[in-house]
Scaffold this motif. Structure first.
Motif, PDB file in Angstrom:
ATOM      1  N   ILE A 143       0.812  -1.225   0.000  1.00  0.00           N
ATOM      2  CA  ILE A 143       0.000   0.000   0.000  1.00  0.00           C
ATOM      3  C   ILE A 143       0.845   1.275   0.000  1.00  0.00           C
ATOM      4  N   PRO A 144       1.846   1.411   0.859  1.00  0.00           N
ATOM      5  CA  PRO A 144       2.598   2.676   0.870  1.00  0.00           C
ATOM      6  C   PRO A 144       3.456   2.898  -0.374  1.00  0.00           C
ATOM      7  N   THR A 145       3.765   1.831  -1.110  1.00  0.00           N
ATOM      8  CA  THR A 145       4.702   1.947  -2.234  1.00  0.00           C
ATOM      9  C   THR A 145       4.041   1.792  -3.606  1.00  0.00           C
ATOM     10  N   ASP A 146       2.766   1.475  -3.636  1.00  0.00           N
ATOM     11  CA  ASP A 146       2.047   1.266  -4.895  1.00  0.00           C
ATOM     12  C   ASP A 146       0.993   2.365  -5.041  1.00  0.00           C
ATOM     13  N   PRO A 147       1.297   3.447  -5.786  1.00  0.00           N
ATOM     14  CA  PRO A 147       0.376   4.574  -5.877  1.00  0.00           C
ATOM     15  C   PRO A 147      -1.008   4.197  -6.402  1.00  0.00           C
ATOM     16  N   GLU A 148      -1.068   3.288  -7.372  1.00  0.00           N
ATOM     17  CA  GLU A 148      -2.363   2.903  -7.939  1.00  0.00           C
ATOM     18  C   GLU A 148      -3.222   2.180  -6.896  1.00  0.00           C
ATOM     19  N   LEU A 149      -2.612   1.259  -6.161  1.00  0.00           N
ATOM     20  CA  LEU A 149      -3.329   0.545  -5.110  1.00  0.00           C
ATOM     21  C   LEU A 149      -3.753   1.501  -4.010  1.00  0.00           C
ATOM     22  N   PHE A 150      -2.856   2.371  -3.594  1.00  0.00           N
ATOM     23  CA  PHE A 150      -3.162   3.355  -2.561  1.00  0.00           C
ATOM     24  C   PHE A 150      -4.355   4.212  -2.972  1.00  0.00           C
ATOM     25  N   ARG A 151      -4.327   4.697  -4.207  1.00  0.00           N
ATOM     26  CA  ARG A 151      -5.405   5.578  -4.670  1.00  0.00           C
ATOM     27  C   ARG A 151      -6.737   4.845  -4.741  1.00  0.00           C
ATOM     28  N   ARG A 152      -6.709   3.597  -5.176  1.00  0.00           N
ATOM     29  CA  ARG A 152      -7.952   2.818  -5.269  1.00  0.00           C
ATOM     30  C   ARG A 152      -8.587   2.637  -3.885  1.00  0.00           C
ATOM     31  N   ILE A 153      -7.776   2.328  -2.903  1.00  0.00           N
ATOM     32  CA  ILE A 153      -8.283   2.146  -1.545  1.00  0.00           C
ATOM     33  C   ILE A 153      -8.743   3.482  -0.975  1.00  0.00           C
ATOM     34  N   TYR A 154      -7.951   4.535  -1.194  1.00  0.00           N
ATOM     35  CA  TYR A 154      -8.297   5.866  -0.690  1.00  0.00           C
ATOM     36  C   TYR A 154      -9.647   6.314  -1.245  1.00  0.00           C
ATOM     37  N   ARG A 155      -9.856   6.137  -2.526  1.00  0.00           N
ATOM     38  CA  ARG A 155     -11.112   6.592  -3.131  1.00  0.00           C
ATOM     39  C   ARG A 155     -12.299   5.737  -2.702  1.00  0.00           C
ATOM     40  N   PHE A 156     -12.067   4.453  -2.467  1.00  0.00           N
ATOM     41  CA  PHE A 156     -13.159   3.581  -2.006  1.00  0.00           C
ATOM     42  C   PHE A 156     -13.607   3.975  -0.600  1.00  0.00           C
ATOM     43  N   THR A 157     -12.696   4.572   0.162  1.00  0.00           N
ATOM     44  CA  THR A 157     -13.006   4.927   1.544  1.00  0.00           C
ATOM     45  C   THR A 157     -14.077   6.003   1.633  1.00  0.00           C
ATOM     46  N   PHE A 158     -14.205   6.841   0.623  1.00  0.00           N
ATOM     47  CA  PHE A 158     -15.210   7.913   0.676  1.00  0.00           C
ATOM     48  C   PHE A 158     -16.623   7.345   0.809  1.00  0.00           C
ATOM     49  N   PRO A 159     -17.108   6.515  -0.121  1.00  0.00           N
ATOM     50  CA  PRO A 159     -18.455   5.960   0.060  1.00  0.00           C
ATOM     51  C   PRO A 159     -18.552   5.036   1.264  1.00  0.00           C
ATOM     52  N   LEU A 160     -17.464   4.369   1.609  1.00  0.00           N
ATOM     53  CA  LEU A 160     -17.476   3.445   2.743  1.00  0.00           C
ATOM     54  C   LEU A 160     -17.776   4.176   4.051  1.00  0.00           C
ATOM     55  N   CYS A 161     -17.313   5.412   4.165  1.00  0.00           N
ATOM     56  CA  CYS A 161     -17.442   6.161   5.423  1.00  0.00           C
ATOM     57  C   CYS A 161     -18.623   7.130   5.448  1.00  0.00           C
ATOM     58  N   LEU A 162     -19.394   7.177   4.384  1.00  0.00           N
ATOM     59  CA  LEU A 162     -20.545   8.079   4.373  1.00  0.00           C
ATOM     60  C   LEU A 162     -21.598   7.644   5.388  1.00  0.00           C
ATOM     61  N   VAL A 163     -22.156   8.613   6.078  1.00  0.00           N
ATOM     62  CA  VAL A 163     -23.310   8.353   6.927  1.00  0.00           C
ATOM     63  C   VAL A 163     -24.505   8.126   6.015  1.00  0.00           C
ATOM     64  N   GLN A 164     -25.312   7.126   6.331  1.00  0.00           N
ATOM     65  CA  GLN A 164     -26.441   6.763   5.464  1.00  0.00           C
ATOM     66  C   GLN A 164     -27.315   7.974   5.156  1.00  0.00           C
ATOM     67  N   GLY A 165     -27.593   8.157   3.879  1.00  0.00           N
ATOM     68  CA  GLY A 165     -28.456   9.249   3.443  1.00  0.00           C
ATOM     69  C   GLY A 165     -27.725  10.536   3.136  1.00  0.00           C
ATOM     70  N   GLN A 166     -26.402  10.584   3.377  1.00  0.00           N
ATOM     71  CA  GLN A 166     -25.628  11.798   3.119  1.00  0.00           C
ATOM     72  C   GLN A 166     -24.711  11.610   1.917  1.00  0.00           C
ATOM     73  N   ARG A 167     -24.429  12.704   1.210  1.00  0.00           N
ATOM     74  CA  ARG A 167     -23.582  12.649   0.013  1.00  0.00           C
ATOM     75  C   ARG A 167     -22.164  13.120   0.299  1.00  0.00           C
ATOM     76  N   ASN A 168     -21.970  13.816   1.409  1.00  0.00           N
ATOM     77  CA  ASN A 168     -20.656  14.337   1.759  1.00  0.00           C
ATOM     78  C   ASN A 168     -20.173  13.728   3.070  1.00  0.00           C
ATOM     79  N   LEU A 169     -18.860  13.661   3.224  1.00  0.00           N
ATOM     80  CA  LEU A 169     -18.278  13.123   4.450  1.00  0.00           C
ATOM     81  C   LEU A 169     -18.345  14.156   5.564  1.00  0.00           C
ATOM     82  N   GLN A 170     -18.731  13.719   6.746  1.00  0.00           N
ATOM     83  CA  GLN A 170     -18.655  14.599   7.896  1.00  0.00           C
ATOM     84  C   GLN A 170     -17.203  15.011   8.113  1.00  0.00           C
ATOM     85  N   PHE A 171     -16.991  16.246   8.503  1.00  0.00           N
ATOM     86  CA  PHE A 171     -15.640  16.787   8.640  1.00  0.00           C
ATOM     87  C   PHE A 171     -14.778  15.933   9.565  1.00  0.00           C
ATOM     88  N   GLU A 172     -15.315  15.559  10.716  1.00  0.00           N
ATOM     89  CA  GLU A 172     -14.534  14.800  11.695  1.00  0.00           C
ATOM     90  C   GLU A 172     -14.110  13.441  11.130  1.00  0.00           C
TER      91      GLU A 172
END
Length: 267
Positions: A143-172
């Motif tokens: 993960i720390p040395t493979d930019p493509e893998l890092f980016r794929r996981i990083y971008r997947f984290t956005f929908p994974l962490c969304l509170v149900q019914g919201q489109r944006n991530l809570q700041f905290e």
């Protein structure tokens, strides 16, 4: 065994550690991959020898961790997920945990579906808990040395962490994940440098703007910005005509003024 160089012997040992395979199997796959360790491990897990396509065994593992077999036969909930991560030697507060979630296409944090679990582990040929643990260890190293893998996981984290019914991530939540991804102790990449505390300044800047929720575009572009700023801390790559989110445009101006020691106003 034919004579191997010290580097090759180390790769054989790493292959065996990742896959639990015999030394002879390790050398076979490493030779085929021209001694590219990542490629050899991936090929092994996708092969019949590595358990590729072993659906029944993966199903049995899934069933072991279901919280409510009767109410939700095709889902693993938070309690089961915590037990599962423990058994594959993955901590809940490391980037590797999110890497497994991305591989298995978790619908939300701490949950797995049977379809995602099967498809994910089948795609990398893991049909035992030991192999899954070995794959997690391989992810942790890459993960720390493979930019493509890092980016794929990083971008997947956005929908994974969304509170149900919201489109944006809570700041905290966004800040918590940024500190996970952009500091090294738990598998992230260090954004702060000895000359510029980029991550700390970014959070300070956003706090000054009122801790607004983070939209998908800003979330994705922060990772791009992080890599650019690590390459050149003096903004030689920056253009006011670039298609950056407004918050990052304002952050560049904020950093420049902070470095100059002038007063700053955050809109």
């Amino acid at each position: 065994m034919p004579p191997y160089s010290a580097a090759q012997k180390q790769q054989i040992a790493q292959f065996v550690s990742f896959t639990q395979a015999e030394n002879s199997v390790a050398t076979k796959f490493l030779r085929q991959a021209r001694w590219n360790l990542d490629e050899a491990v991936d090929t092994f897990f996708q092969s019949p020898q590595g358990g590729g396509g072993a659906t029944p065994a993966i199903n049995q593992i899934f069933d072991k961790y279901r919280d409510s077999p009767k109410e939700n036969p095709d889902g693993i909930g938070i309690e089961g997920a915590m037990r599962y991560f423990g058994d594959i030697n993955v901590e809940l507060d490391e980037v590797t945990c999110l890497g497994i979630a991305e591989l298995l296409q978790s619908p939300s944090m701490g949950e797995f579906t049977r379809e995602g679990f099967l498809n994910g582990w089948r795609s990398v040929g893991c049909d035992t808990v030991d192999k899954m643990s070995a794959h997690a260890a391989n992810l942790r190293a890459r993960i720390p040395t493979d930019p493509e893998l890092f980016r794929r996981i990083y971008r997947f984290t956005f929908p994974l962490c969304l509170v149900q019914g919201q489109r944006n991530l809570q700041f905290e939540i966004a800040v918590e994940q940024w500190y996970l991804f952009f500091t090294p102790p738990k598998g992230g990449i260090a954004w702060n440098t000895h000359t510029t505390p980029w991550l700390d300044w970014w959070v300070e800047f956003l706090e000054g703007r009122g801790k607004r929720p983070v939209n998908k575009d800003l979330w994705q572009q922060v990772e791009v910005f992080m890599r650019k700023s690590r390459e050149d801390e003096d903004f030689g790559w920056w253009s006011e005509d670039g298609a950056w989110p407004g918050a990052l445009d304002d952050f560049v101006a904020w950093v420049r003024e902070k470095r100059g020691g002038g007063a700053m106003e955050v809109e």
